[in-house]
Design an enzyme around this catalytic site. Structure first.
Site, PDB file in Angstrom:
ATOM      1  N   ALA A   1      -1.221  -4.673  -6.917  1.00 24.65           N
ATOM      2  CA  ALA A   1       0.050  -4.348  -7.560  1.00 24.65           C
ATOM      3  C   ALA A   1       0.252  -2.834  -7.554  1.00 24.65           C
ATOM      4  CB  ALA A   1       0.057  -4.908  -8.978  1.00 24.65           C
TER       5      ALA A   1
ATOM      6  N   THR B   1       2.214  -7.435  -4.710  1.00 24.76           N
ATOM      7  CA  THR B   1       2.728  -6.073  -4.631  1.00 24.76           C
ATOM      8  C   THR B   1       3.276  -5.727  -6.012  1.00 24.76           C
ATOM      9  OG1 THR B   1       4.162  -4.558  -3.387  1.00 24.76           O
ATOM     10  CG2 THR B   1       5.070  -6.739  -3.887  1.00 24.76           C
TER      11      THR B   1
ATOM     12  N   VAL C   1      -2.150  -0.945  -1.362  1.00 23.10           N
ATOM     13  CA  VAL C   1      -1.839  -0.651  -2.758  1.00 23.10           C
ATOM     14  C   VAL C   1      -0.324  -0.666  -2.897  1.00 23.10           C
ATOM     15  CG1 VAL C   1      -2.082   0.976  -4.665  1.00 23.10           C
ATOM     16  CG2 VAL C   1      -3.893   0.810  -2.926  1.00 23.10           C
ATOM     17  N   CYS C   2       0.165  -1.428  -3.880  1.00 18.68           N
ATOM     18  CA  CYS C   2       1.589  -1.432  -4.197  1.00 18.68           C
ATOM     19  C   CYS C   2       2.417  -1.804  -2.968  1.00 18.68           C
ATOM     20  CB  CYS C   2       1.968  -0.071  -4.776  1.00 18.68           C
ATOM     21  SG  CYS C   2       3.576   0.001  -5.575  1.00 18.68           S
ATOM     22  N   SER C   3       3.427  -1.018  -2.646  1.00 24.80           N
ATOM     23  CA  SER C   3       4.325  -1.345  -1.548  1.00 24.80           C
ATOM     24  C   SER C   3       3.728  -1.072  -0.181  1.00 24.80           C
ATOM     25  CB  SER C   3       5.643  -0.575  -1.696  1.00 24.80           C
ATOM     26  OG  SER C   3       5.398   0.818  -1.754  1.00 24.80           O
TER      27      SER C   3
END
Length: 332
Positions: A156, A123, A103-105
């Site tokens: 993202a 990302t 998830v994300c970074s």
């Protein structure tokens, strides 16, 4: 129904919603056993100060037997990816897991574990350039809300983790179960559009010289003006060919592309800030016709102008637009 073991990886400075959002989706599906692992068992402080308890540390949790590995993101990921024990555990768990997700970074921790070479990933849009720069062997695509490349899934930022979790539930249990979870949590089963809906304004470099700054300033001062290359060159005091080259080098996109994105932003603000008709917004923002605005929105944002207004306007009228989502089966 057999439980599927979901293991979340957290670290100091993680983003709490990257964990709690997907965790709630899996819990609501009723077919998963969720666990949380960190470098050491015990309290782990999130980036916002919320403290979560990791039941396991990497030294006491066997990485084998993980069905789906989910690595969360957050500012602390930059330090976490230097934690050799944590990175080694992620690599070992991923070696036997049926699926690996971030998830994300959190994708940076997957990269540190050597899990992304040759893959297409996503990302948070704000870290796209860093991810691509540091990992040239990875294909970075930061428009989608989430990306699946084989058994590796990446998403993202922040709430996109819930979109990813719903997709994983659908992959495991079918559309009907995922649909019911989405209804219960008042989510889109498939959110329309991509990250470009949310990344208004921070998509370009700042110009380095006065001539290009003058051209950029003219575009922002009146997005609906003509802004052809000859007119912008006059503002800059350069020849059209020279401006084209300088503008692209300094800003990162050609003048025509920059003009279009500024116009899209102006239309976004107009759509969410009032009740002006779409036709009038199209003319004022330089699109001339509503159809041109519609085609540009679909190409850049993945949604129609009217849908964008309904989903993002922060007025009482916008709430009525959100009520229409019940027709898509995403609210109770």
């Amino acid at each position: 129904m057999t439980d599927r073991r979901i293991v979340f990886v957290v670290f100091d400075g993680f983003q709490p919603l990257d964990l709690t959002g997907p965790h709630e989706v899996f819990h609501s599906a009723g077919a998963y056993a969720c666990e949380v692992v960190a470098t050491r068992a015990g309290p782990v402080r999130s980036v916002s100060g919320l403290v979560m308890h990791a039941a396991h540390g990497v030294t006491d949790l066997d990485p084998a037997g993980t069905d789906t590995l989910v690595v969360v993101g957050g500012r602390g990921v930059d330090r976490a990816r230097e934690d050799e024990a944590l990175v080694a555990w992620v690599a070992a768990a991923a070696a036997t897991a049926r699926r690996v997700a971030s998830v994300c970074s959190g994708v940076f921790l997957l990269a540190a574990a050597g899990l992304l070479d040759g893959r297409r990933v996503t990302t948070h849009w704000a870290r796209e350039e860093q991810l691509a720069r540091e990992n040239p062997e990875v294909r970075v695509d930061c428009d989608p809300i989430f990306v699946r490349d084989g058994r590796v899934w990446t998403s993202a930022g922040v709430t996109a983790g819930m979109d990813l979790a719903l997709a994983l539930v659908e992959d495991d249990l079918g559309r009907d179960v995922a649909h019911e979870v989405a209804r219960r949590l008042v989510l889109f089963l498939r959110r329309p559009g991509g990250q470009s809906q949310f990344s208004v304004a921070l998509w370009s470099r700042q110009p380095a010289t006065d001539p290009v700054r003058a051209a950029v300033g003219a575009i922002h001062a009146d997005p609906g003006a003509r802004h052809d290359i000859a007119g912008l060159a006059a503002h800059a005091g350069l020849s059209p060919r020279h401006l084209q080259r300088r503008f692209t080098a300094e800003v990162g996109v050609p003048p025509a592309a920059y003009v279009e994105r500024v116009r899209v932003e102006a239309a976004q603000r107009a759509l969410t800030g009032g009740d002006e008709p779409v036709e009038a917004i199209a003319r004022r923002c330089g699109f001339v016709t509503a159809e041109t605005l519609r085609r540009t929105f679909h190409r850049r944002l993945g949604v129609a102008p009217a849908d964008y207004r309904a989903r993002f306007r922060s007025t009482t009228g916008a709430l009525a637009g959100h009520a229409d989502l019940s027709e898509e089966g995403t609210s109770p």
